[in-house]
Design an enzyme around this catalytic site. Structure first.
Site, mmCIF file in Angstrom:
data_model
loop_
_atom_site.group_PDB
_atom_site.id
_atom_site.type_symbol
_atom_site.label_atom_id
_atom_site.label_comp_id
_atom_site.label_asym_id
_atom_site.label_seq_id
_atom_site.Cartn_x
_atom_site.Cartn_y
_atom_site.Cartn_z
ATOM 1 N N GLU A 121 -6.045 -10.843 -1.272
ATOM 2 C CA GLU A 121 -6.816 -10.668 -0.033
ATOM 3 C C GLU A 121 -8.314 -10.687 -0.312
ATOM 4 O OE1 GLU A 121 -5.379 -7.391 2.338
ATOM 5 O OE2 GLU A 121 -3.292 -7.729 1.757
ATOM 6 N N ASP B 89 -12.068 -10.942 -0.329
ATOM 7 C CA ASP B 89 -13.282 -11.259 0.420
ATOM 8 C C ASP B 89 -14.419 -10.427 -0.161
ATOM 9 O OD1 ASP B 89 -12.595 -8.796 1.636
ATOM 10 O OD2 ASP B 89 -11.925 -9.761 3.482
ATOM 11 N N ASN C 223 2.109 -5.158 -3.214
ATOM 12 C CA ASN C 223 0.724 -5.497 -2.872
ATOM 13 C C ASN C 223 -0.073 -4.227 -2.563
ATOM 14 O OD1 ASN C 223 -1.227 -7.599 -2.187
ATOM 15 N ND2 ASN C 223 -1.030 -6.884 -0.061
ATOM 16 N N HIS D 295 -10.561 -6.549 -1.552
ATOM 17 C CA HIS D 295 -11.577 -6.544 -0.497
ATOM 18 C C HIS D 295 -12.777 -5.832 -1.100
ATOM 19 C CE1 HIS D 295 -8.790 -7.842 2.610
ATOM 20 N NE2 HIS D 295 -7.926 -6.938 2.188
ATOM 21 N N GLU E 72 0.806 -1.231 0.000
ATOM 22 C CA GLU E 72 0.000 0.000 0.000
ATOM 23 C C GLU E 72 0.837 1.278 0.000
ATOM 24 O OE1 GLU E 72 -2.644 -0.556 3.328
ATOM 25 O OE2 GLU E 72 -3.437 -2.419 2.526
HETATM 26 O O1 G3I Z 1 -2.609 -8.710 18.502
HETATM 27 C C1 G3I Z 1 -3.367 -7.733 19.235
HETATM 28 C C2 G3I Z 1 -3.813 -8.289 20.499
HETATM 29 O O2 G3I Z 1 -2.687 -8.559 21.304
HETATM 30 C C3 G3I Z 1 -4.748 -7.306 21.170
HETATM 31 O O3 G3I Z 1 -5.254 -7.878 22.284
HETATM 32 C C4 G3I Z 1 -5.897 -6.921 20.229
HETATM 33 C C5 G3I Z 1 -6.808 -5.891 20.833
HETATM 34 O O4 G3I Z 1 -7.419 -5.098 19.836
HETATM 35 O O5 G3I Z 1 -5.354 -6.408 19.061
HETATM 36 C C6 G3I Z 1 -4.560 -7.330 18.414
HETATM 37 O O6 G3I Z 1 -4.070 -6.784 17.245
HETATM 38 C C7 G3I Z 1 -4.992 -6.598 16.201
HETATM 39 C C8 G3I Z 1 -4.555 -7.455 15.032
HETATM 40 O O7 G3I Z 1 -5.338 -7.175 13.918
HETATM 41 C C9 G3I Z 1 -4.599 -8.939 15.330
HETATM 42 O O8 G3I Z 1 -5.903 -9.333 15.560
HETATM 43 C C10 G3I Z 1 -4.983 -5.142 15.846
HETATM 44 O O9 G3I Z 1 -5.560 -4.376 16.881
HETATM 45 C C11 G3I Z 1 -5.765 -4.923 14.565
HETATM 46 O O10 G3I Z 1 -5.611 -3.579 14.165
HETATM 47 C C12 G3I Z 1 -5.262 -5.833 13.506
HETATM 48 O O11 G3I Z 1 -6.009 -5.665 12.349
HETATM 49 C C13 G3I Z 1 -5.433 -6.157 11.198
HETATM 50 C C14 G3I Z 1 -5.289 -5.040 10.188
HETATM 51 O O12 G3I Z 1 -4.771 -5.561 8.990
HETATM 52 C C15 G3I Z 1 -4.354 -3.960 10.695
HETATM 53 O O13 G3I Z 1 -4.377 -2.898 9.805
HETATM 54 C C16 G3I Z 1 -6.340 -7.229 10.640
HETATM 55 O O14 G3I Z 1 -6.366 -8.346 11.541
HETATM 56 C C17 G3I Z 1 -5.824 -7.682 9.300
HETATM 57 O O15 G3I Z 1 -6.759 -8.540 8.724
HETATM 58 C C18 G3I Z 1 -5.632 -6.470 8.402
HETATM 59 O O16 G3I Z 1 -5.094 -6.909 7.213
HETATM 60 C C19 G3I Z 1 -4.902 -5.924 6.204
HETATM 61 C C20 G3I Z 1 -3.704 -6.320 5.389
HETATM 62 O O17 G3I Z 1 -2.605 -6.494 6.207
HETATM 63 C C21 G3I Z 1 -3.398 -5.305 4.308
HETATM 64 N N1 G3I Z 1 -4.541 -5.073 3.489
HETATM 65 C C22 G3I Z 1 -5.745 -4.741 4.186
HETATM 66 C C23 G3I Z 1 -6.072 -5.796 5.214
HETATM 67 C C24 G3I Z 1 -7.372 -5.521 5.885
HETATM 68 O O18 G3I Z 1 -7.313 -4.328 6.623
#
Ligand code: G3I
Length: 637
Positions: free
Chosen positions: A238, A240, A172, A208, A131
């Protein structure tokens, strides 16, 4: 046992993947078994991002990523590493507001160096940069671009390649799937990278999307095509398809249709080699947490039951057939040059004669394969620098840089790693290993002369095998069995890196020297035969469409060659005359038109001796023989 998604996709040389997390993989047996059974690729949803992996400046935590790599190895899945350089999920210790150039530089070097080195051999594909462009296709303003300027992108790819030369490196992004300012900007950026030898191999299209109002898929197809034409691979990374709540049967049916259309788009694009979902079960998806009022974007429900979308994907995979390109016009064939049903295998065809190009492409199509075509040695080297091929068919006598010289340079470049070696797709697993016979790129000479005559220079230059023109179906199949035994034309492999028995002994291939029309200058009944169509039919395994395409190519290419020949002789340019006569001779040999072949060979010999007068005398005979052959063609049709 019922066929699974990965099995159905594998039949098309396509990987299907899902983004996953290590926690559920350890704790939830159904999550793990569904992933292993249904998918051939996994992406680390979060576990390899810089925040989780690099919690302190001098400390790395590879535990989550290691678990994924280990799972993938045990279940024969390819791993996509996601992602090395991104402005989100940065480590908490990064002080974006106060860091200067040197700080960002140190971070980038240490991070990529440590992470890509750690996962060397385990991660087959890296989303190196994620990105980094804005919607206008310009460099996005992020801590990375503010800290390091526009050069950081290129540098990230170079650093990753240095740490893991085998990994396939991807850019990506989202919103660059269709044709728009962002995808145009990305296309320009990557074309420039490739021109300057920056190691980039692929583009990740995130996708997405909502169930209504997603990017026009014909534009996505065109974008995949143009990226493929640069020699880049495309992964849908990615995918969905989110539904507005409340979810109804109708919405699920529409969602299934969208999944199916995207699968079709990927299957139809030669460049699209993997379709990866962002998760696979509605029980674990980022969607409801990030999009209020939307849910159920994946293909299994929260209890791991396949949804309509899953069944549609299976149905599309079962019924999809590669389009038949044997009737394509020249221009269409060029546009389809990258299409290859057996997409794990990449073949480069270096041949400047259009009839022989048609022959080889047509015969490959019978084996469900295609090749990228180039017409001179320089183009061969350029193609090899950007794409990992599994095999090269190399015409010995190309006009600008001949096949022997080109091979010599390839072997030198291989020593210096400037030519991509064949992809080792899943190191250490039982997955497909296209170039299983040799760890160097197999190069197969194509020659209209006897192999005896060319054997020594070819072998010395580093060629591995030989196929004699006119290339026959049987000869081609045997060469592919020898050098690409894992591709479905299966057969016995030769010893590692050794020329085949035929090549070593200088034996003629079936349909090779012994199957050719009388050679130039040799007199005999065959020499006066206008068109030995029966032999041609035998040679092409009775493929009338292919024969028609060859004839068309000759009817299009010989008249201008005759015209150029005449002009060359009027300028007393023996070299050009020789070149033109040579191309006519090649076309005639491929078509089993012995009289035309002989006339062209005599003309070529005269020009080679510099005997312009004899060549001028031969021109009318050559023209006469072409007319006779053309009449024979018309009589048949
Ligand atoms: O790991 C912590 C955990 O320790 C904590 O307790 C919890 C509380 O909120 O947060 C956890 O981290 C989260 C993490 O996902 C794992 O679940 C983060 O807050 C959360 O922001 C994070 O979101 C991820 C997001 O990227 C971050 O921008 C999503 O799971 C993930 O699916 C998403 O993936 C992105 C790709 O990398 C890039 N393209 C877009 C895609 C969707 O946004």
């Amino acid at each position: 046992m019922t066929e699974t998604l990965r099995q159905a996709a594998q039949a098309h040389g396509l990987d299907v993947g899902a983004a996953v997390a290590p926690g559920p993989l350890q704790r939830d047996a159904q999550y793990a078994s569904t992933l292993a059974r249904q998918f051939s690729m996994l992406t680390a949803e979060n576990a390899m991002k810089s925040g989780p992996v690099h919690p302190e400046p001098e400390r790395y935590d590879f535990a989550g990523g290691d678990l994924l790599v280990d799972f993938a190895r045990r279940h024969d899945l390819a791993v996509r590493g996601h992602t090395l350089i991104w402005h989100n999920q940065l480590p908490a210790w990064v002080q974006a507001d106060v860091w200067d150039y040197r700080d960002w530089q140190d971070f980038m070097e240490s991070h990529i160096g440590a992470v890509a080195t750690h996962y060397r051999g385990g991660v087959a594909f890296w989303d190196v940069v994620n990105e980094a462009l804005d919607d206008d296709g310009n460099l996005r303003q992020t801590p990375w671009s503010r800290g390091l300027g526009s050069g950081y992108l290129e540098q990230a790819f170079r650093l990753t390649h240095a740490a893991d030369p085998q990994a396939r490196l991807f850019y990506n992004d989202y919103g660059a799937e269709a044709l728009n300012p962002k995808s145009d900007g990305l296309y320009r950026l990557l074309r420039d990278f490739l021109d300057r030898g920056v190691p980039v191999h692929g583009v990740g299209m995130q996708m997405h999307i909502p169930v209504e109002g997603y990017p026009p898929l014909e534009q996505v197809a065109a974008n995949m095509e143009r990226l493929g034409a640069l020699g880049l691979e495309v992964h849908v990374t990615e995918l969905d398809v989110r539904l507005p709540v409340p979810v109804t049967e109708d919405k699920l049916a529409k969602q299934a249709q969208v999944y199916g259309e995207i699968m079709d788009t990927c299957l139809a694009a030669a460049s699209c080699t993997a379709l990866v979902l962002w998760g696979f079960t509605d029980g674990r998806s980022w969607v409801p947490g990030f999009f209020q009022g939307w849910d159920q974007a994946l293909i299994f429900d929260a209890e791991y039951r396949p949804k309509p979308a899953y069944h549609t994907l299976m149905q599309r995979l079962a019924t999809w057939r590669a389009p038949d390109h044997t009737r394509d016009t020249e221009a269409e064939a060029d546009a389809h040059g990258k299409r290859c049903t057996n997409r794990k295998v990449r073949i480069l065809l270096a041949e400047d004669d259009s009839v022989n190009q048609k022959v080889v492409l047509g015969l490959l199509a019978k084996l469900n394969m295609q090749a990228d075509c180039v017409a001179d040695g320089t183009e061969v080297l350029q193609s090899l620098a950007s794409t990992a091929y599994d095999l090269v068919f190399m015409d010995i006598e190309m006009a600008s840089m001949d096949g022997i010289e080109t091979t010599r340079r390839i072997r030198q470049l291989e020593l210096h790693c400037a030519v991509k070696s064949p992809p080792t797709h899943r190191p250490g697993t039982a997955g497909v290993q296209p170039a299983a016979v040799s760890d160097r790129l197999p190069i197969v000479a194509m020659t209209a002369h006897s192999w005896q005559e060319y054997r020594d220079p070819c072998l010395q230059a580093g060629m591995d095998d030989c196929i004699t023109k006119p290339v026959s179906y049987e000869a081609l199949r045997r060469v592919l069995e020898r050098w690409l035994p894992a591709t479905g034309t299966s057969g016995a492999a030769t010893q590692q890196g050794q020329p085949s028995a035929g090549a070593r002994a200088g034996e003629a291939e079936p349909g090779g020297t012994d199957g050719r029309p009388a050679s130039a200058g040799q007199s005999g009944p065959e020499e006066t035969t206008v068109w030995n169509r029966e032999r041609l039919q035998q040679h092409m395994a009775g493929d009338e469409d292919l024969i028609e395409a060859m004839v068309e190519a000759a009817l299009t290419s010989i008249p201008p060659a005759l015209h150029n020949l005449e002009e060359a002789l009027s300028r007393a340019d023996a070299t050009d005359a020789q070149r033109q006569a040579h191309s006519i001779k090649g076309a005639a040999a491929n078509l089993f038109a012995p009289a035309l072949q002989t006339a062209a060979a005599r003309m070529e010999q005269a020009a080679e001796r510099g005997d312009v007068d004899a060549a001028r005398t031969g021109l009318s005979e050559l023209t006469r023989q072409f007319d006779r052959w053309r009449k024979a063609v018309r009589r048949r049709s």
